[in-house]
Design a protein around this motif. Structure first.
Motif, mmCIF file in Angstrom:
data_model
loop_
_atom_site.group_PDB
_atom_site.id
_atom_site.type_symbol
_atom_site.label_atom_id
_atom_site.label_comp_id
_atom_site.label_asym_id
_atom_site.label_seq_id
_atom_site.Cartn_x
_atom_site.Cartn_y
_atom_site.Cartn_z
ATOM 1 N N ASP A 111 125.156 18.157 -15.384
ATOM 2 C CA ASP A 111 125.889 17.484 -14.310
ATOM 3 C C ASP A 111 125.520 16.018 -14.172
ATOM 4 O O ASP A 111 124.360 15.640 -14.329
ATOM 5 C CB ASP A 111 125.623 18.197 -12.980
ATOM 6 C CG ASP A 111 126.033 19.655 -13.030
ATOM 7 O OD1 ASP A 111 127.178 19.924 -13.441
ATOM 8 O OD2 ASP A 111 125.220 20.522 -12.672
ATOM 9 N N LEU A 112 126.532 15.217 -13.859
ATOM 10 C CA LEU A 112 126.338 13.807 -13.557
ATOM 11 C C LEU A 112 126.779 13.568 -12.125
ATOM 12 O O LEU A 112 127.804 14.099 -11.684
ATOM 13 C CB LEU A 112 127.167 12.918 -14.486
ATOM 14 C CG LEU A 112 126.528 12.612 -15.823
ATOM 15 C CD1 LEU A 112 126.653 13.774 -16.754
ATOM 16 C CD2 LEU A 112 127.127 11.391 -16.415
ATOM 17 N N TYR A 113 125.992 12.766 -11.434
ATOM 18 C CA TYR A 113 126.281 12.398 -10.056
ATOM 19 C C TYR A 113 126.335 10.884 -9.970
ATOM 20 O O TYR A 113 125.734 10.190 -10.782
ATOM 21 C CB TYR A 113 125.182 12.928 -9.122
ATOM 22 C CG TYR A 113 125.079 14.430 -9.130
ATOM 23 C CD1 TYR A 113 125.783 15.195 -8.208
ATOM 24 C CD2 TYR A 113 124.301 15.092 -10.075
ATOM 25 C CE1 TYR A 113 125.707 16.574 -8.231
ATOM 26 C CE2 TYR A 113 124.222 16.472 -10.096
ATOM 27 C CZ TYR A 113 124.925 17.213 -9.166
ATOM 28 O OH TYR A 113 124.851 18.582 -9.204
ATOM 29 N N ILE A 114 127.049 10.377 -8.963
ATOM 30 C CA ILE A 114 127.121 8.942 -8.721
ATOM 31 C C ILE A 114 126.735 8.688 -7.271
ATOM 32 O O ILE A 114 127.093 9.464 -6.372
ATOM 33 C CB ILE A 114 128.522 8.371 -9.057
ATOM 34 C CG1 ILE A 114 128.508 6.856 -9.041
ATOM 35 C CG2 ILE A 114 129.596 8.961 -8.149
ATOM 36 C CD1 ILE A 114 129.740 6.197 -9.658
ATOM 37 N N TRP A 115 125.985 7.621 -7.046
ATOM 38 C CA TRP A 115 125.524 7.279 -5.712
ATOM 39 C C TRP A 115 126.680 6.719 -4.884
ATOM 40 O O TRP A 115 127.414 5.851 -5.343
ATOM 41 C CB TRP A 115 124.395 6.244 -5.789
ATOM 42 C CG TRP A 115 123.860 5.862 -4.450
ATOM 43 C CD1 TRP A 115 124.100 4.700 -3.773
ATOM 44 C CD2 TRP A 115 122.977 6.633 -3.637
ATOM 45 N NE1 TRP A 115 123.425 4.698 -2.590
ATOM 46 C CE2 TRP A 115 122.720 5.885 -2.476
ATOM 47 C CE3 TRP A 115 122.379 7.890 -3.783
ATOM 48 C CZ2 TRP A 115 121.899 6.350 -1.455
ATOM 49 C CZ3 TRP A 115 121.552 8.350 -2.774
ATOM 50 C CH2 TRP A 115 121.311 7.587 -1.628
ATOM 51 N N GLN A 116 126.837 7.247 -3.668
ATOM 52 C CA GLN A 116 127.849 6.774 -2.734
ATOM 53 C C GLN A 116 127.147 5.993 -1.620
ATOM 54 O O GLN A 116 126.392 6.578 -0.833
ATOM 55 C CB GLN A 116 128.634 7.943 -2.144
ATOM 56 C CG GLN A 116 129.448 8.705 -3.170
ATOM 57 C CD GLN A 116 130.513 7.835 -3.803
ATOM 58 O OE1 GLN A 116 131.229 7.104 -3.117
ATOM 59 N NE2 GLN A 116 130.614 7.889 -5.120
ATOM 60 N N SER A 117 127.391 4.703 -1.551
ATOM 61 C CA SER A 117 126.709 3.847 -0.582
ATOM 62 C C SER A 117 127.023 4.226 0.860
ATOM 63 O O SER A 117 126.142 4.162 1.722
ATOM 64 C CB SER A 117 127.079 2.378 -0.809
ATOM 65 O OG SER A 117 126.581 1.974 -2.064
ATOM 66 N N LEU A 118 128.275 4.616 1.137
ATOM 67 C CA LEU A 118 128.654 4.959 2.510
ATOM 68 C C LEU A 118 127.883 6.164 3.039
ATOM 69 O O LEU A 118 127.342 6.127 4.142
ATOM 70 C CB LEU A 118 130.167 5.243 2.583
ATOM 71 C CG LEU A 118 131.019 4.265 3.379
ATOM 72 C CD1 LEU A 118 130.700 2.840 3.129
ATOM 73 C CD2 LEU A 118 132.449 4.607 3.305
#
Length: 189
Positions: A111-118
Motif C-alpha cells: 500500500d501507498l499513502y499520501i499525506w493530506q495537509s488538511l
C-alpha cells in the motif's frame, strides 16, 4: 564514557519490524510497521500499523492514526515535488502476505499513502501488486521518483490446496508517472 540513556516512553507495537521517523512541515512523525499479533489466534498477521506524532511540549509520542497492513515488513517515506509544484509526502508499506482462517497467500498488495495537509493524516493513495514483499526503498534519478519492492518468497495455501515455497521471486521497480489526471506509480518495463 559517562553517557547514559534513560527510558522516557514506551511505544505501542505488535511485533514491530520497521520504524521510520520523519518530518513534515517541521513536525516529527514515526511510522511503525507491525508484522503480526502474537496475542491473536494463529498469530494474526492482518493487523494495523501505527503512525505517531511527536509533541515538543510534552516531549512524548502520541498515536495519530492506524493503517491496515498485512504482515507489514518494511516502510518507506518519500518527499517529492510533483510537476504542478505541489510537495507530496508518500508512505509505502511492503506487505508480506494475506492471512486468514484457512488461507495463506504471499501474492498480495502493498500500500501507498499520501499525506493530506488538511486532515494531518495519511490517506490511501494506491495499491501495488507484490509477492512476499519484505523490503522497500526509493530513489530519484533524472527528477523521477522510483520505488523498489524486494520480494522474499511466493506461497499459497488454502485448505488442501498448496503450492511449493518459491524463494526465487523477482523484485519490482516502479516509477511515479504524472501523466493523466492524477499521479501513480507504474511498473518499469
Amino acid at each position: 564514557n559517562g553517557i547514559q540513556y534513560n527510558l522516557i516512553q514506551t511505544i505501542g507495537a505488535r511485533t514491530a519490524v520497521d520504524i521510520k521517523v520523519f518530518q513534515i512541515n517541521g513536525v516529527s512523525y514515526m511510522a511503525v510497521a507491525n508484522s503480526l499479533d502474537p496475542s491473536m489466534p494463529d498469530n494474526q498477521r492482518n493487523i494495523d500499523s501505527y503512525i505517531y506524532t511527536y509533541s515538543e511540549a510534552t516531549e512524548m509520542w502520541a498515536l495519530l492514526q492506524t493503517i491496515a497492513t498485512r504482515s507489514a515488513r518494511a516502510m518507506e517515506v518519500m518527499s517529492y515535488t510533483l510537476s504542478d509544484g505541489t510537495k507530496a509526502t508518500f508512505l509505502a508499506v511492503a506487505n508480506f502476505q494475506d492471512f486468514g482462517l484457512d488461507l495463506v497467500i504471499f501474492a498480495t498488495t502493498s500500500d501507498l499513502y499520501i499525506w493530506q495537509s488538511l486532515s494531518q493524516r495519511f490517506q490511501a493513495f494506491q495499491e501495488i501488486a507484490t509477492v512476499g514483499a519484505s523490503a522497500i526503498t526509493s530513489f530519484t534519478s533524472n527528477n523521477q521518483l522510483y520505488l523498489v519492492f524486494g520480494s522474499q518468497a511466493n506461497y499459497y495455501f488454502q485448505f488442501f490446496v498448496r503450492t511449493s515455497l518459491t524463494l526465487s521471486v523477482s523484485s519490482s521497480v516502479y516509477v511515479l508517472s504524472q501523466a493523466g489526471t492524477s499521479p501513480s506509480f507504474v511498473l518499469v518495463a
